[in-house]
Design a protein around this motif. Structure first.
Motif, PDB file in Angstrom:
ATOM      1  N   GLY A   1       0.797  -1.225   0.000  1.00 45.94           N
ATOM      2  CA  GLY A   1       0.000   0.000   0.000  1.00 45.94           C
ATOM      3  C   GLY A   1       0.828   1.273   0.000  1.00 45.94           C
ATOM      4  N   ILE A   2       2.129   1.156  -0.329  1.00 45.69           N
ATOM      5  CA  ILE A   2       2.974   2.349  -0.447  1.00 45.69           C
ATOM      6  C   ILE A   2       3.415   2.472  -1.904  1.00 45.69           C
ATOM      7  N   GLU A   3       3.318   3.662  -2.452  1.00 45.12           N
ATOM      8  CA  GLU A   3       3.584   3.865  -3.874  1.00 45.12           C
ATOM      9  C   GLU A   3       5.020   3.458  -4.238  1.00 45.12           C
ATOM     10  N   GLY A   4       5.138   2.701  -5.297  1.00 44.30           N
ATOM     11  CA  GLY A   4       6.462   2.315  -5.805  1.00 44.30           C
ATOM     12  C   GLY A   4       7.180   1.299  -4.939  1.00 44.30           C
ATOM     13  N   ALA A   5       6.453   0.659  -4.018  1.00 43.96           N
ATOM     14  CA  ALA A   5       7.127  -0.230  -3.062  1.00 43.96           C
ATOM     15  C   ALA A   5       7.038  -1.700  -3.471  1.00 43.96           C
ATOM     16  N   VAL A   6       8.068  -2.431  -3.112  1.00 49.97           N
ATOM     17  CA  VAL A   6       8.064  -3.889  -3.269  1.00 49.97           C
ATOM     18  C   VAL A   6       8.252  -4.505  -1.878  1.00 49.97           C
ATOM     19  N   PRO A   7       7.327  -5.383  -1.457  1.00 49.08           N
ATOM     20  CA  PRO A   7       7.529  -6.098  -0.196  1.00 49.08           C
ATOM     21  C   PRO A   7       8.649  -7.127  -0.369  1.00 49.08           C
ATOM     22  N   PHE A   8       9.485  -7.238   0.625  1.00 54.15           N
ATOM     23  CA  PHE A   8      10.670  -8.116   0.530  1.00 54.15           C
ATOM     24  C   PHE A   8      10.755  -8.931   1.827  1.00 54.15           C
ATOM     25  N   LEU A   9      10.690 -10.249   1.704  1.00 50.16           N
ATOM     26  CA  LEU A   9      10.803 -11.088   2.891  1.00 50.16           C
ATOM     27  C   LEU A   9      12.240 -11.539   3.069  1.00 50.16           C
ATOM     28  N   HIS A  10      12.783 -11.242   4.229  1.00 51.85           N
ATOM     29  CA  HIS A  10      14.120 -11.762   4.517  1.00 51.85           C
ATOM     30  C   HIS A  10      13.924 -13.151   5.128  1.00 51.85           C
TER      31      HIS A  10
ATOM     32  N   GLU B   1      11.019   2.165  -5.818  1.00 50.63           N
ATOM     33  CA  GLU B   1      11.360   3.407  -5.096  1.00 50.63           C
ATOM     34  C   GLU B   1      11.471   3.138  -3.606  1.00 50.63           C
ATOM     35  N   VAL B   2      10.731   2.131  -3.167  1.00 52.98           N
ATOM     36  CA  VAL B   2      10.727   1.757  -1.748  1.00 52.98           C
ATOM     37  C   VAL B   2      10.842   0.227  -1.671  1.00 52.98           C
ATOM     38  N   ILE B   3      11.629  -0.252  -0.746  1.00 55.06           N
ATOM     39  CA  ILE B   3      11.624  -1.699  -0.475  1.00 55.06           C
ATOM     40  C   ILE B   3      11.323  -1.868   1.014  1.00 55.06           C
ATOM     41  N   GLY B   4      10.262  -2.633   1.266  1.00 55.55           N
ATOM     42  CA  GLY B   4       9.865  -2.894   2.655  1.00 55.55           C
ATOM     43  C   GLY B   4      10.339  -4.279   3.052  1.00 55.55           C
ATOM     44  N   VAL B   5      11.295  -4.340   3.958  1.00 61.13           N
ATOM     45  CA  VAL B   5      11.883  -5.624   4.351  1.00 61.13           C
ATOM     46  C   VAL B   5      11.205  -6.118   5.628  1.00 61.13           C
ATOM     47  N   ALA B   6      10.678  -7.338   5.567  1.00 63.21           N
ATOM     48  CA  ALA B   6      10.080  -7.961   6.756  1.00 63.21           C
ATOM     49  C   ALA B   6      10.830  -9.256   7.040  1.00 63.21           C
TER      50      ALA B   6
ATOM     51  N   LEU C   1      -2.522   5.450   5.365  1.00 64.45           N
ATOM     52  CA  LEU C   1      -1.405   4.502   5.400  1.00 64.45           C
ATOM     53  C   LEU C   1      -1.847   3.203   6.042  1.00 64.45           C
ATOM     54  N   PRO C   2      -1.795   2.066   5.331  1.00 64.82           N
ATOM     55  CA  PRO C   2      -1.462   1.964   3.909  1.00 64.82           C
ATOM     56  C   PRO C   2      -2.685   2.257   3.044  1.00 64.82           C
ATOM     57  N   ASP C   3      -2.427   2.446   1.754  1.00 63.40           N
ATOM     58  CA  ASP C   3      -3.514   2.617   0.801  1.00 63.40           C
ATOM     59  C   ASP C   3      -3.314   1.622  -0.344  1.00 63.40           C
ATOM     60  N   TYR C   4      -3.896   0.459  -0.212  1.00 64.26           N
ATOM     61  CA  TYR C   4      -3.791  -0.559  -1.275  1.00 64.26           C
ATOM     62  C   TYR C   4      -5.091  -0.633  -2.068  1.00 64.26           C
ATOM     63  N   SER C   5      -5.855   0.487  -2.053  1.00 66.42           N
ATOM     64  CA  SER C   5      -7.146   0.478  -2.737  1.00 66.42           C
ATOM     65  C   SER C   5      -6.971   0.269  -4.246  1.00 66.42           C
ATOM     66  N   ASP C   6      -5.833   0.706  -4.811  1.00 67.63           N
ATOM     67  CA  ASP C   6      -5.560   0.458  -6.233  1.00 67.63           C
ATOM     68  C   ASP C   6      -4.600  -0.712  -6.421  1.00 67.63           C
ATOM     69  N   THR C   7      -3.579  -0.790  -5.583  1.00 61.83           N
ATOM     70  CA  THR C   7      -2.538  -1.792  -5.832  1.00 61.83           C
ATOM     71  C   THR C   7      -3.047  -3.221  -5.640  1.00 61.83           C
ATOM     72  N   LEU C   8      -4.076  -3.399  -4.800  1.00 60.40           N
ATOM     73  CA  LEU C   8      -4.640  -4.739  -4.620  1.00 60.40           C
ATOM     74  C   LEU C   8      -6.050  -4.847  -5.196  1.00 60.40           C
ATOM     75  N   ASP C   9      -6.460  -3.828  -5.964  1.00 63.53           N
ATOM     76  CA  ASP C   9      -7.758  -3.894  -6.639  1.00 63.53           C
ATOM     77  C   ASP C   9      -7.762  -2.877  -7.771  1.00 63.53           C
TER      78      ASP C   9
ATOM     79  N   PRO D   1       1.962   7.908  -1.490  1.00 64.70           N
ATOM     80  CA  PRO D   1       3.260   8.415  -1.946  1.00 64.70           C
ATOM     81  C   PRO D   1       4.226   8.588  -0.767  1.00 64.70           C
ATOM     82  N   VAL D   2       5.500   8.280  -1.017  1.00 59.53           N
ATOM     83  CA  VAL D   2       6.485   8.373   0.080  1.00 59.53           C
ATOM     84  C   VAL D   2       6.578   9.803   0.607  1.00 59.53           C
ATOM     85  N   GLU D   3       6.426  10.769  -0.306  1.00 60.08           N
ATOM     86  CA  GLU D   3       6.523  12.168   0.158  1.00 60.08           C
ATOM     87  C   GLU D   3       5.386  12.486   1.138  1.00 60.08           C
ATOM     88  N   ALA D   4       4.204  11.887   0.873  1.00 60.86           N
ATOM     89  CA  ALA D   4       3.069  12.103   1.785  1.00 60.86           C
ATOM     90  C   ALA D   4       3.359  11.438   3.126  1.00 60.86           C
TER      91      ALA D   4
END
Ligand code: SF4
Length: 462
Positions: free
Chosen positions: A37-46, A101-106, A204-212, A228-231
Motif C-alpha cells: 500500500g505504499i507507492e512504488g514499493a516492493v515487499p521483501f521477505l528476509h 522506489e521503496v523496499i519494505g523488508v520484513a 497509510l497503507p492505501d492498497y485500494s488500487d494496488t490490490l484492486d 506516496p512516500v513524500e506524503a
C-alpha cells in the motif's frame, strides 16, 4: 548420579497443544500488505522462498490480483552463516528488476531465529552501495511465532511511521488516517468521506488500487497507486492522526503513538466504524477535526441505515452468531450485531493481544444481558468444539469457517481475510453507515436464504 541429573533437568509434565487449522495467517504476510500500500514499493521477505510463495498464494486468492513478494531466498547454509549477503544481493536484484522506489523488508521465523541484525545489514548496504540511486528502505521485525498477520500489519505501519516521517516538515492541514486491515472498497469509501469533509488525507497503507486495480493492457511490475512516500514523510506535520481499531487502541505502541510521541501529532483512537455507534463516533471525530458538520450525504446514509434496521429487524432478531477473525474486525462486528438484535454467542480470534475481551465488553456494555464467550488465540479446532454446543444460527468470518458452517447447515457470512471461496472480497464494504448497511443487507439475506432453502413449501414471498 548421571541418571539423577538427567531426570532432574527433564520437565515434570509437558502439555503440547497442536494447532489445527490456524485462525490467522502469518505475521510477515500482514507486513507485505502494508508495503503493498505504499507507492512504488516492493515487499521483501528476509527468509526462505517458501514463505513468500505461501503469502503470495494467500493474497492472490483473496484479492485476485498478481502479487509479487521478493525474498532473500535463504537456504540451509544461511541458517548457519547468516543471511546478510543474500539480503544485500536480493535488494540489488529488486532495484534492477523492478526499479523499486521503496523496499519494505520484513523478517520471517527463520531470520528472527538465527538472529540476523537487519538494521545493521541495511546500514552496511547503504554504505557499500551509496554510489547507486538507492530506494527508500524500511524494515520491520515480524517473527511469526509471536503474532498473527494483524500483528505484522500493525508492526509494519508502526515501522513506517517511525522510520519515514520527516521531523523538518512544517505543520499543515492534512490528516493522517491509519485505517487498519480493511478491504480496498472500504479504503476508497474512507477516502471519499474525508474528501466530503474537505480534509486532505494521507491514508497509510492505501492498497485500494494496488490490490484492486483496473485491467491494463500491459503488466505493471509495481502496480500504480499507494501512499506516496513524500506524503508519508509529511505525516509528521499533520494536524491529527485518526487510528481505527478498538483493540489496537489499547496498544502501547502503534503508528499513531509514534507520530504523536515523535512529532506531536494529535491522535484520535477509534473503533472500526462498523455499526451505528462506532460510525457515529467516527463521524463525530471528523466533525471535531474539520470544524464542519457531517456532510448531508452521510446524514442521509445514516437515515437509510436506521430505516433498514427497522425493516430488517424481524428477520434477524434473536439469532445467535459465532464470529471469528482479526481482533479489531470482530470487535467492530460484535458492536454492530448487538445493536441489530443478533446475539453473538462466541467471539473468537487467532490474535492474542490480550485486549480483545475488554473490547468486546465495551462493545456490548449496556445492550446485551448475556455477554458472548470470548476466545482469543485459538484455532478452528477450538472454535468448532466450543461453538458446536452453542447451536448458532449464523457464522460470520472468513472462508476458513466454511467446513463447520456446512456441517451445522447454517449460513456463513464471509468477512475478513482470507476469503477465497467467493468472488469480490476486495469490493466488500464494512465501514461507515454505508458499509454497515451493505453488511446488514448481507446478514439479513443470509437468514432469508436459509429459511427459504429449508422450507418444504418453497416460499417465494418472505
Ligand atoms: S509462519 Fe514463519 S515459516 Fe511459516 S510462512 Fe510465515 S514466516 Fe514463513
Amino acid at each position: 548420579m548421571t541418571v539423577e541429573t538427567i531426570e532432574r533437568i527433564k520437565p515434570e509434565k509437558v502439555d503440547y497443544v497442536s494447532t489445527t487449522n490456524a485462525c490467522k495467517a502469518c505475521s510477515p504476510l500482514g507486513a507485505s500488505v502494508v508495503f503493498r500500500g505504499i507507492e512504488g514499493a516492493v515487499p521483501f521477505l528476509h527468509g526462505s522462498q517458501g514463505c513468500a510463495t505461501y503469502m503470495r498464494r494467500y493474497l492472490i486468492s483473496h484479492y485476485r490480483e498478481p502479487v509479487d513478494i521478493a525474498s532473500s531466498a535463504l537456504g540451509e547454509k544461511h541458517a548457519i552463516y547468516g543471511g546478510g549477503p543474500n539480503l544485500k544481493l536480493g535488494l540489488i536484484n529488486v532495484m534492477k528488476k523492478y526499479g523499486a522506489e521503496v523496499i519494505g523488508v520484513a523478517t520471517t521465523c527463520l531470520t528472527e531465529t538465527i538472529g540476523d541484525d537487519v538494521p545493521m545489514i541495511l546500514h552496511e548496504f547503504r554504505k557499500e552501495f551509496g554510489d547507486l540511486d538507492l530506494p527508500t528502505l524500511v524494515w520491520v521485525a515480524t517473527p511469526s511465532y509471536q503474532g498473527s498477520h494483524m500483528e505484522g500489519f500493525h508492526a509494519a505501519v508502526r515501522a513506517v511511521c517511525e522510520q519515514l516521517p520527516d521531523p523538518a516538515v512544517e505543520r499543515h492541514k492534512g490528516v493522517n488516517l491509519l485505517p487498519g486491515f480493511v478491504s480496498p472498497e472500504d479504503l476508497r469509501h474512507l477516502r471519499d468521506i474525508f474528501d466530503d469533509y474537505g480534509l486532505a488525507v494521507t491514508m497509510l497503507p492505501d492498497y485500494s488500487d494496488t490490490l484492486d486495480g483496473p485491467a491494463l493492457e500491459d503488466y505493471e511490475k509495481i502496480p500504480s497507486g499507494g501512499t506516496p512516500v513524500e506524503a508519508v514523510r509529511a505525516m509528521s506535520g499533520a494536524r491529527a492522526t485518526v487510528e481505527l481499531g478498538a483493540v489496537l487502541a489499547g496498544a502501547e505502541k502503534t503508528g499513531g503513538t509514534a507520530l504523536q510521541e515523535n512529532h506531536g501529532v494529535n491522535l484520535h483512537r477509534l473503533p472500526m466504524p462498523i455499526g451505528l455507534r462506532n460510525s457515529d463516533a467516527f463521524f463525530a471525530a471528523l466533525d471535531a477535526i474539520s470544524g464542519r458538520e457531517t456532510p448531508t450525504r452521510h446524514v442521509k446514509e445514516r437515515g437509510r441505515l436506521l430505516d433498514a434496521m427497522v425493516d430488517g429487524h424481524k428477520y434477524i432478531s434473536g439469532k445467535r452468531a459465532v464470529v471469528y477473525g482479526e481482533e479489531d474486525l470482530v470487535a467492530g462486528l460484535v458492536a454492530m450485531l448487538t445493536e441489530i438484535g443478533i446475539q453473538p454467542v462466541l467471539v473468537a480470534s487467532g490474535g492474542n493481544s490480550g485486549r480483545l475481551p475488554a473490547a468486546i465488553e465495551e462493545a456490548t456494555d449496556g445492550i446485551l444481558r448475556e455477554p458472548p464467550k470470548v476466545m482469543p488465540g485459538v484455532d478452528f479446532y477450538e472454535i468448532r468444539n466450543e461453538a458446536e454446543r452453542l447451536a448458532p444460527d449464523l457464522v460470520i468470518g472468513n472462508s476458513k469457517g466454511y467446513r463447520m458452517a456446512r456441517d451445522w447447515s447454517v449460513p456463513l457470512v464471509r468477512v475478513g481475510f482470507p476469503v477465497h471461496d467467493r468472488f469480490g472480497a476486495q469490493r466488500t464494504m464494512h465501514l461507515g453507515y454505508k458499509g454497515t448497511l451493505a453488511l446488514f443487507d448481507r446478514l439479513v439475506n443470509a437468514v432469508i436464504e436459509k429459511k427459504q432453502a429449508d422450507s418444504p413449501l418453497g416460499w417465494g414471498y418472505i
